[in-house]
Design a protein around this motif. Structure first.
Motif, PDB file in Angstrom:
ATOM      1  N   ILE A  84      42.210  42.477  44.668  1.00  0.00           N
ATOM      2  CA  ILE A  84      42.717  42.137  46.002  1.00  0.00           C
ATOM      3  C   ILE A  84      43.842  41.117  45.855  1.00  0.00           C
ATOM      4  O   ILE A  84      43.651  40.027  45.292  1.00  0.00           O
ATOM      5  N   ASN A  85      45.011  41.465  46.352  1.00  0.00           N
ATOM      6  CA  ASN A  85      46.180  40.585  46.328  1.00  0.00           C
ATOM      7  C   ASN A  85      46.471  40.163  47.759  1.00  0.00           C
ATOM      8  O   ASN A  85      46.961  40.944  48.572  1.00  0.00           O
TER       9      ASN A  85
ATOM     10  N   GLY B  49      48.183  39.847  55.384  1.00  0.00           N
ATOM     11  CA  GLY B  49      47.079  40.743  55.033  1.00  0.00           C
ATOM     12  C   GLY B  49      46.833  40.730  53.547  1.00  0.00           C
ATOM     13  O   GLY B  49      46.933  39.682  52.887  1.00  0.00           O
ATOM     14  N   CYS B  50      46.562  41.904  52.983  1.00  0.00           N
ATOM     15  CA  CYS B  50      46.323  41.985  51.548  1.00  0.00           C
ATOM     16  C   CYS B  50      46.564  43.393  51.045  1.00  0.00           C
ATOM     17  O   CYS B  50      46.493  44.372  51.804  1.00  0.00           O
ATOM     18  N   ASN B  51      46.867  43.482  49.750  1.00  0.00           N
ATOM     19  CA  ASN B  51      46.961  44.760  49.056  1.00  0.00           C
ATOM     20  C   ASN B  51      45.733  44.919  48.157  1.00  0.00           C
ATOM     21  O   ASN B  51      45.354  43.995  47.435  1.00  0.00           O
TER      22      ASN B  51
ATOM     23  N   CYS C 270      42.140  40.933  56.158  1.00  0.00           N
ATOM     24  CA  CYS C 270      41.266  40.929  54.982  1.00  0.00           C
ATOM     25  C   CYS C 270      40.122  39.955  55.203  1.00  0.00           C
ATOM     26  O   CYS C 270      40.323  38.855  55.722  1.00  0.00           O
ATOM     27  N   SER C 271      38.960  40.375  54.801  1.00  0.00           N
ATOM     28  CA  SER C 271      37.774  39.537  54.965  1.00  0.00           C
ATOM     29  C   SER C 271      36.987  39.531  53.660  1.00  0.00           C
ATOM     30  O   SER C 271      36.918  40.546  52.948  1.00  0.00           O
TER      31      SER C 271
ATOM     32  N   TYR D  62      35.606  46.668  49.687  1.00  0.00           N
ATOM     33  CA  TYR D  62      36.761  47.493  49.347  1.00  0.00           C
ATOM     34  C   TYR D  62      36.498  48.389  48.139  1.00  0.00           C
ATOM     35  O   TYR D  62      37.417  49.022  47.622  1.00  0.00           O
ATOM     36  N   SER D  63      35.248  48.430  47.700  1.00  0.00           N
ATOM     37  CA  SER D  63      34.945  49.200  46.485  1.00  0.00           C
ATOM     38  C   SER D  63      34.849  50.682  46.751  1.00  0.00           C
ATOM     39  O   SER D  63      34.899  51.486  45.827  1.00  0.00           O
TER      40      SER D  63
END
Length: 525
Positions: free
Chosen positions: A415-416, A421-423, A449-450, A455-456
């Motif tokens: 997670i970036n 937000g995030c990538n 993003c939390s 996100y898996s």
């Protein structure tokens, strides 16, 4: 007799036809009578042919009634209900024959066209009635035995099928005695890893198959449900031991099959008893219903109703409504008896929309499955019904499971975070073939993003940024037991029948003894 010689009639047959014509001419306005002989008795014979039509699961009812050695009523027809054992088929045949007998005996003029014959018939009737009254206690004991014996019969939902395909299915197994997992796997001829996966039991090198579970413990056994002679079922083989009996073998399989069914399937009788070392067939019930329930991927489990259970508490236990259970199992009313075998849908995660290469996997929720020669472990999350796959860690030969162009391995998530937000980058499993593991790197962007978000798992519509590439790493890993690995891998199409299209079988099979009891009692009134 005239019908038998219809193709090549002889003088004897012509004489019969001539006599019949004379009787027909002079019988107008008259009654048929028989001479006053000791043979002037109504005699009935009934029999049943179990599964005379195996493709539809129907048995045959046959009966004939005679007076003075002359047949006056007969019938041979296919039963309208599905009998789950030869005992049930014979009860249905007896029920139909007794109804015919009651109808024949109501018409007293059949026996007594003259006053003398009427008197003789009445004398015989009261004589037979007295004899039957003396035998009534024995008849009642026999009927009570049949009624109580029906509780041991495994009555299950029958799913017709037309092809030789198979599907993943489950059996709910209540252990009759303390057993090791390896013993259970051997009994049902499945891989012990698959049994552990179906029950979410962690696998360690020191505990494989050695865990002991106590009597009355309930486990799920994954099986492959096949189409055999037009009906969904599981066919196993069993080697008879010295102390075995049909009832003990039935108990060993959790009453999923009755002793009578075992005897009928294998031709066991007093003249052909069980022998130590003999190999017999064991037939267990299963259903596929296209692995779908109301549009949700599902694996169907065969469940034996225990004493004191009802559809309501069974539904609560497995998260399904009573009406769903009634519809899937074709019940006439929301009522079950101990020993009945229900088909229960267990919601599952499916790889159907994940673009896997040359592999299809369906995993019941709350469990996991091993794939790719046991190198990959895929779990089904009950909350989302999404598959999450990662290295199993139980096979040493598995290595180099890294996604190309990244430092991520299968199941890893990177997670970036950004200001808006995030990538997210995820290394996902994409199937296997011939010792090759396929995987791909999936990149996605999220405006919010939390830390609590998972996100898996990958959405079925997500596609990998890099093409799916094979990574050769696996020599085939042998199973720890010689039994074939069945588990919950689903290769090829499954049944095209849905629960809503399943035949609605009635419950008269289980209630026939009660009907016969009332009919028999009417004979004495």
């Amino acid at each position: 007799m005239s019908g038998i010689g219809g193709s090549q009639p002889s003088a004897f047959h012509q004489e019969i036809v001539s006599d019949a014509a004379i009787v027909a001419v002079h019988a107008h306005g008259r009654l048929v009578s028989y001479p006053e002989t000791p043979n002037n008795v109504l005699v009935g014979f009934a029999d049943a042919g179990y599964l005379s039509d195996p493709h539809k699961g129907r048995s045959q009812t046959t009966y004939v009634f005679t007076i003075g050695s002359t047949a006056i009523s007969w019938r041979s027809t296919k039963q309208t209900l599905v009998a789950t054992s030869s005992n049930h088929a014979e009860i249905i045949a007896l029920h139909e024959a007794v109804k015919e007998c009651v109808w024949l005996r109501k018409d007293e003029i059949l026996f007594a066209p003259t006053s003398s014959q009427h008197k003789l018939a009445n004398q015989y009737f009261f004589k037979m009635r007295n004899q039957l009254l003396l035998q009534l206690p024995f008849v009642l004991i026999l009927i009570i035995f049949i009624v109580s014996f029906k509780l041991t019969q495994a009555k299950s939902t029958i799913e017709p099928c037309t092809s030789s395909d198979s599907c993943p299915s489950l059996i709910s197994y209540v252990l009759p005695w303390d057993s090791k997992l390896s013993e259970i796997a051997y009994r049902f001829q499945v891989n012990v890893f698959d049994v552990m996966a179906a029950n979410s039991i962690n696998i360690t090198a020191s505990s494989v198959g050695n865990q002991i579970y106590g009597a009355r413990s309930q486990l799920k056994v994954p099986i492959s449900c096949s189409c055999v002679d037009g009906i969904r079922r599981v066919m196993l083989s069993y080697i008879v031991r010295a102390a075995d009996s049909l009832d003990l073998i039935s108990e060993g399989y959790g009453r999923l099959v009755s002793a009578e069914q075992l005897g009928s399937l294998n031709g066991i009788s007093p003249k052909n008893p069980l022998t130590s070392g003999q190999s017999i067939l064991v037939q267990l019930p299963c259903t596929c219903f296209n692995n779908s329930n109301n549009g949700v991927a599902s694996v169907f489990m065969s469940y034996v109703v225990q004493s004191g259970e009802s559809l309501s508490n069974i539904g609560v236990e497995f998260g399904i409504t009573v009406m769903e259970l009634v519809g899937i199992n074709g019940l006439d009313q929301p009522k079950v008896d101990p020993g009945d075998i229900l088909a229960i849908p267990i919601s599952a995660c499916s790889s159907a929309n994940l673009n896997w290469y040359n592999e299809s996997l369906i995993v019941p929720n709350g469990s996991y499955a091993l794939t790719a020669s046991n190198c990959i472990k895929c779990i089904c999350r009950p909350s989302t019904l999404n598959l999450q796959c990662f290295p199993s860690g139980i096979v040493n030969a598995c290595s180099h499971l890294q996604c190309k162009g990244s430092n991520l391995f299968i199941g890893d998530v990177s997670i970036n975070r950004r200001a808006t937000g995030c990538n997210v980058s995820t290394c996902v499993y994409r199937g296997h073939n011939g010792g090759k593991i396929f995987r791909g790197l999936v990149n996605s962007s999220h405006s919010h993003c939390s830390d609590d978000e998972d996100y898996s798992t990958v959405s079925p519509v997500a596609s990998p940024e890099n093409p799916t590439v094979p990574y050769i790493s696996l020599p085939p890993s042998q199973s720890p037991f010689p039994n074939p690995t069945i588990g919950t891998d689903a290769y090829g199409p499954s049944s095209r029948l849905n629960p809503s299209s399943a035949p609605k079988y009635g419950r008269l099979v289980s209630e026939a003894p009660y009907y016969s009891l009332w009919v028999v009692l009417c004979l004495f009134l």
